[in-house]
Design a protein around this motif. Structure first.
Motif, PDB file in Angstrom:
ATOM      1  N   VAL A   2       7.701  42.545 -46.110  1.00  0.00           N
ATOM      2  CA  VAL A   2       8.792  41.746 -45.549  1.00  0.00           C
ATOM      3  C   VAL A   2       9.437  40.957 -46.687  1.00  0.00           C
ATOM      4  N   TRP A   3      10.771  40.983 -46.749  1.00  0.00           N
ATOM      5  CA  TRP A   3      11.486  40.389 -47.874  1.00  0.00           C
ATOM      6  C   TRP A   3      12.692  39.588 -47.395  1.00  0.00           C
ATOM      7  N   LEU A   4      13.236  38.733 -48.284  1.00  0.00           N
ATOM      8  CA  LEU A   4      14.371  37.879 -47.962  1.00  0.00           C
ATOM      9  C   LEU A   4      15.669  38.652 -48.164  1.00  0.00           C
ATOM     10  N   ASN A   5      16.388  38.883 -47.084  1.00  0.00           N
ATOM     11  CA  ASN A   5      17.661  39.607 -47.156  1.00  0.00           C
ATOM     12  C   ASN A   5      18.810  38.597 -47.269  1.00  0.00           C
ATOM     13  N   ASP A   6      18.732  37.766 -48.297  1.00  0.00           N
ATOM     14  CA  ASP A   6      19.729  36.714 -48.503  1.00  0.00           C
ATOM     15  C   ASP A   6      19.438  36.064 -49.855  1.00  0.00           C
ATOM     16  N   SER A   7      20.185  35.049 -50.174  1.00  0.00           N
ATOM     17  CA  SER A   7      19.970  34.328 -51.432  1.00  0.00           C
ATOM     18  C   SER A   7      19.199  33.041 -51.166  1.00  0.00           C
ATOM     19  N   LEU A   8      18.504  32.548 -52.192  1.00  0.00           N
ATOM     20  CA  LEU A   8      17.747  31.308 -52.080  1.00  0.00           C
ATOM     21  C   LEU A   8      18.685  30.101 -52.188  1.00  0.00           C
ATOM     22  N   PRO A   9      18.354  28.986 -51.535  1.00  0.00           N
ATOM     23  CA  PRO A   9      19.214  27.797 -51.613  1.00  0.00           C
ATOM     24  C   PRO A   9      19.157  27.143 -52.998  1.00  0.00           C
ATOM     25  N   ASN A  10      20.166  26.354 -53.293  1.00  0.00           N
ATOM     26  CA  ASN A  10      20.235  25.635 -54.556  1.00  0.00           C
ATOM     27  C   ASN A  10      19.582  24.265 -54.427  1.00  0.00           C
ATOM     28  N   VAL A  11      19.326  23.641 -55.578  1.00  0.00           N
ATOM     29  CA  VAL A  11      18.781  22.284 -55.583  1.00  0.00           C
ATOM     30  C   VAL A  11      19.784  21.340 -54.916  1.00  0.00           C
ATOM     31  N   GLY A  12      19.294  20.498 -54.040  1.00  0.00           N
ATOM     32  CA  GLY A  12      20.171  19.562 -53.341  1.00  0.00           C
ATOM     33  C   GLY A  12      20.658  20.070 -51.992  1.00  0.00           C
ATOM     34  N   ASP A  13      20.499  21.367 -51.763  1.00  0.00           N
ATOM     35  CA  ASP A  13      20.894  21.906 -50.446  1.00  0.00           C
ATOM     36  C   ASP A  13      19.923  21.423 -49.370  1.00  0.00           C
ATOM     37  N   PRO A  14      20.402  21.261 -48.152  1.00  0.00           N
ATOM     38  CA  PRO A  14      19.486  20.917 -47.056  1.00  0.00           C
ATOM     39  C   PRO A  14      18.613  22.127 -46.697  1.00  0.00           C
ATOM     40  N   ILE A  15      17.736  21.936 -45.750  1.00  0.00           N
ATOM     41  CA  ILE A  15      16.939  23.061 -45.264  1.00  0.00           C
ATOM     42  C   ILE A  15      17.871  24.102 -44.658  1.00  0.00           C
ATOM     43  N   VAL A  16      17.724  25.353 -45.086  1.00  0.00           N
ATOM     44  CA  VAL A  16      18.599  26.425 -44.614  1.00  0.00           C
ATOM     45  C   VAL A  16      17.768  27.456 -43.855  1.00  0.00           C
ATOM     46  N   THR A  17      18.423  28.141 -42.931  1.00  0.00           N
ATOM     47  CA  THR A  17      17.776  29.227 -42.178  1.00  0.00           C
ATOM     48  C   THR A  17      18.287  30.554 -42.708  1.00  0.00           C
ATOM     49  N   LYS A  18      17.381  31.406 -43.111  1.00  0.00           N
ATOM     50  CA  LYS A  18      17.717  32.712 -43.674  1.00  0.00           C
ATOM     51  C   LYS A  18      17.066  33.820 -42.841  1.00  0.00           C
ATOM     52  N   THR A  19      17.324  35.070 -43.265  1.00  0.00           N
ATOM     53  CA  THR A  19      16.818  36.224 -42.529  1.00  0.00           C
ATOM     54  C   THR A  19      15.835  37.023 -43.384  1.00  0.00           C
ATOM     55  N   LEU A  20      14.670  37.290 -42.805  1.00  0.00           N
ATOM     56  CA  LEU A  20      13.703  38.187 -43.426  1.00  0.00           C
ATOM     57  C   LEU A  20      13.865  39.581 -42.824  1.00  0.00           C
ATOM     58  N   CYS A  21      13.653  40.612 -43.645  1.00  0.00           N
ATOM     59  CA  CYS A  21      13.720  41.992 -43.186  1.00  0.00           C
ATOM     60  C   CYS A  21      12.389  42.693 -43.439  1.00  0.00           C
ATOM     61  N   LYS A  22      12.041  43.574 -42.539  1.00  0.00           N
ATOM     62  CA  LYS A  22      10.832  44.381 -42.705  1.00  0.00           C
ATOM     63  C   LYS A  22      11.221  45.783 -43.154  1.00  0.00           C
ATOM     64  N   THR A  23      10.644  46.216 -44.260  1.00  0.00           N
ATOM     65  CA  THR A  23      10.886  47.573 -44.733  1.00  0.00           C
ATOM     66  C   THR A  23      10.136  48.568 -43.856  1.00  0.00           C
ATOM     67  N   GLY A  24      10.846  49.621 -43.431  1.00  0.00           N
ATOM     68  CA  GLY A  24      10.230  50.654 -42.604  1.00  0.00           C
ATOM     69  C   GLY A  24      10.406  52.020 -43.222  1.00  0.00           C
ATOM     70  N   PHE A  25      10.025  53.054 -42.490  1.00  0.00           N
ATOM     71  CA  PHE A  25      10.132  54.415 -43.010  1.00  0.00           C
ATOM     72  C   PHE A  25      11.579  54.878 -43.087  1.00  0.00           C
ATOM     73  N   SER A  26      12.425  54.372 -42.216  1.00  0.00           N
ATOM     74  CA  SER A  26      13.801  54.860 -42.156  1.00  0.00           C
ATOM     75  C   SER A  26      14.820  53.927 -42.775  1.00  0.00           C
ATOM     76  N   ASP A  27      14.432  52.670 -43.022  1.00  0.00           N
ATOM     77  CA  ASP A  27      15.434  51.696 -43.453  1.00  0.00           C
ATOM     78  C   ASP A  27      14.744  50.525 -44.142  1.00  0.00           C
ATOM     79  N   CYS A  28      15.545  49.765 -44.903  1.00  0.00           N
ATOM     80  CA  CYS A  28      15.027  48.562 -45.556  1.00  0.00           C
ATOM     81  C   CYS A  28      14.935  47.386 -44.592  1.00  0.00           C
TER      82      CYS A  28
END
Length: 266
Positions: free
Chosen positions: A88-114
């Motif tokens: 399972v990996w982060l399908n987005d960019s990490l927040p910068n210093v000073g940014d508030p808490i952000v909600t991002k999306t994790l993706c699960k790698t499977g046999f047919s798709d990332c």
């Protein structure tokens, strides 16, 4: 029957429930000062294959704030990496210093798709490290990836922890099997009750029709007897002469037509 389908659907909805939920961590106290060490931090880098002897899994993680030595992986890994079959990996960019808490999306790698499955994750940039609100994943062996290269060795204590997890997995499998057995038993019981009700209805209908046929047969017999008495009583009355007079009723109970009554007069 409509009521049987409704009852079956109700039972099914009780026994089977969805696990698609989103967990959000508390923001007080500050996750930069209160986050815990990463759950099973060993062999989480992209270069580590899955080891069936230990089979670590993030399904049993306690959702909460965690910190790791390596940043969460933000590129699609191959299957059988990060110590899991389904990394399972982060399908987005990490927040910068000073940014508030952000909600991002994790993706699960499977046999047919990332990205065959998705999870929400909260991240806080704490300057020298990141704090992650990690959710419990849906299945095993799934695992969140941290870093690209690192040690793939397992500590000796991992054996004990893995044995406990395997025991919990076995218990969950038994619980699920019990639910399906109950579901099948209830379904079979409902089916048998439905068949029994249909049989009873058919039996009552048969008895009712049998009584009707018996009454018809009795009416035919009475009519024939009355015609015979009338013919004997009034031999000269043409209106009472039943020679060649057809009988319109049938003895349906005896499965034969009631014979016509004929009398000859001298």
């Amino acid at each position: 029957m409509a009521w049987l389908e409704s009852l079956f659907g109700f039972i099914l909805s009780i026994l089977i429930h969805s696990t698609d939920t989103t967990y959000y961590c508390s923001t007080s106290p500050d996750p930069c000062t209160s986050s815990d060490t990463l759950f099973e931090s060993y062999a989480r880098t992209q270069n580590c294959p899955h080891d069936s002897q230990y089979s670590p899994c993030d399904r049993y993680i306690t959702p909460g704030w965690y910190r790791a030595n390596d940043s969460i992986l933000d590129q699609c890994p191959n299957l059988n990496s990060c110590g899991a079959i389904y990394p399972v990996w982060l399908n987005d960019s990490l927040p910068n210093v000073g940014d508030p808490i952000v909600t991002k999306t994790l993706c699960k790698t499977g046999f047919s798709d990332c990205c065959v499955g998705q999870y929400d994750i909260q991240i806080k940039n704490c300057g020298t490290f990141y704090s992650y609100c990690l959710p419990a994943l849906d299945g095993c062996p799934e695992r969140v990836c941290f870093g690209t290269n690192g040690s793939c060795e397992y500590p000796t204590t991992a054996n004990v922890q893995t044995t406990q997890i395997n025991t919990e997995q076995g218990q969950e499998s038994k619980d699920l099997e019990t639910k399906y057995i109950v579901l099948i038993s209830v379904s079979v019981t409902i089916f048998i009750c439905g068949v029994y009700m249909v049989f009873l209805k058919a039996a009552f209908y048969f008895l009712k029709m049998k009584n009707v046929k018996q009454r018809i047969c009795a009416d035919v017999t009475d009519q024939n007897e009355n015609q015979k008495i009338a013919a004997d009583t009034f031999p000269g009355d043409p209106s009472q002469n039943v020679i060649n007079k057809p009988n319109t009723l049938q003895n349906t109970d005896c499965n034969k037509t009631t014979p016509d009554v004929q009398f000859e007069h001298s």
